[in-house]
Design a protein around this motif. Sequence first.
Motif, PDB file in Angstrom:
ATOM      1  N   ASP A  65      -4.354  22.190  -7.387  1.00  0.00           N
ATOM      2  CA  ASP A  65      -3.711  20.927  -7.753  1.00  0.00           C
ATOM      3  C   ASP A  65      -4.749  19.829  -7.980  1.00  0.00           C
ATOM      4  N   ASP A  66      -5.738  19.765  -7.103  1.00  0.00           N
ATOM      5  CA  ASP A  66      -6.799  18.757  -7.255  1.00  0.00           C
ATOM      6  C   ASP A  66      -7.559  18.934  -8.568  1.00  0.00           C
ATOM      7  N   ILE A  67      -7.865  20.163  -8.908  1.00  0.00           N
ATOM      8  CA  ILE A  67      -8.608  20.441 -10.147  1.00  0.00           C
ATOM      9  C   ILE A  67      -7.769  20.042 -11.351  1.00  0.00           C
ATOM     10  N   ALA A  68      -6.499  20.454 -11.355  1.00  0.00           N
ATOM     11  CA  ALA A  68      -5.621  20.124 -12.483  1.00  0.00           C
ATOM     12  C   ALA A  68      -5.474  18.612 -12.640  1.00  0.00           C
ATOM     13  N   GLU A  69      -5.342  17.916 -11.535  1.00  0.00           N
ATOM     14  CA  GLU A  69      -5.214  16.466 -11.610  1.00  0.00           C
ATOM     15  C   GLU A  69      -6.508  15.801 -12.068  1.00  0.00           C
ATOM     16  N   ARG A  70      -7.650  16.396 -11.761  1.00  0.00           N
ATOM     17  CA  ARG A  70      -8.918  15.844 -12.254  1.00  0.00           C
ATOM     18  C   ARG A  70      -9.028  16.042 -13.764  1.00  0.00           C
ATOM     19  N   VAL A  71      -8.576  17.191 -14.256  1.00  0.00           N
ATOM     20  CA  VAL A  71      -8.549  17.425 -15.708  1.00  0.00           C
ATOM     21  C   VAL A  71      -7.718  16.340 -16.374  1.00  0.00           C
ATOM     22  N   LEU A  72      -6.553  16.053 -15.811  1.00  0.00           N
ATOM     23  CA  LEU A  72      -5.681  15.001 -16.350  1.00  0.00           C
ATOM     24  C   LEU A  72      -6.350  13.629 -16.269  1.00  0.00           C
ATOM     25  N   THR A  73      -7.019  13.360 -15.167  1.00  0.00           N
ATOM     26  CA  THR A  73      -7.711  12.082 -14.992  1.00  0.00           C
ATOM     27  C   THR A  73      -8.778  11.892 -16.067  1.00  0.00           C
ATOM     28  N   LEU A  74      -9.417  12.989 -16.457  1.00  0.00           N
ATOM     29  CA  LEU A  74     -10.436  12.931 -17.506  1.00  0.00           C
ATOM     30  C   LEU A  74      -9.833  12.879 -18.913  1.00  0.00           C
ATOM     31  N   GLY A  75      -8.510  12.913 -18.993  1.00  0.00           N
ATOM     32  CA  GLY A  75      -7.831  12.743 -20.279  1.00  0.00           C
ATOM     33  C   GLY A  75      -7.508  14.021 -21.018  1.00  0.00           C
ATOM     34  N   GLU A  76      -7.579  15.153 -20.334  1.00  0.00           N
ATOM     35  CA  GLU A  76      -7.292  16.441 -20.969  1.00  0.00           C
ATOM     36  C   GLU A  76      -6.085  17.097 -20.303  1.00  0.00           C
TER      37      GLU A  76
END
Length: 157
Positions: A65-76
Amino acid sequence: MTLNSLGLDSTKAKEIATDLNHLLANFQIYYQNLRGIHWNIKGKQFFDLHVKFEELYTDANTKVDDIAERVLTLGETPLHTFEDYMASALVPIGKNISKDDKAVRLIVSSLSELLKIERTILDKSGDANDEGTNSMMSDFITEQEKTVWMMKAWLDE
């Protein structure tokens, strides 16, 4: 150089998000392996390992979940299909593992692959001044190195 809303170089942020998606895919395989060995473990070590594997898969689920949310935070967009996960998987797939030593060896080999990916991301995020990703990778690496050490101690290696 174009900056994104986080103040990061957009090109570097996109590349880091791609690498994070690769990590995400491999973490999903690792997570599923942990579920499988948790369900299927047998033998005299059952009680101890069953609990330990649950602890590890719960942690892996949080990290996914943390990784997926970081991807989203980076705009992807985070990967979210098993087809995508399998296409990107470097973590070995464990199937029908019920013996304690095989299960622990699967964890060690899986974490070794994850650590390689994380170190690559750590280098790139450091170069990009992406402290959010850098901190996440640093925390993951510290925890996983300790888990590898503990699993290798259990294996008497």
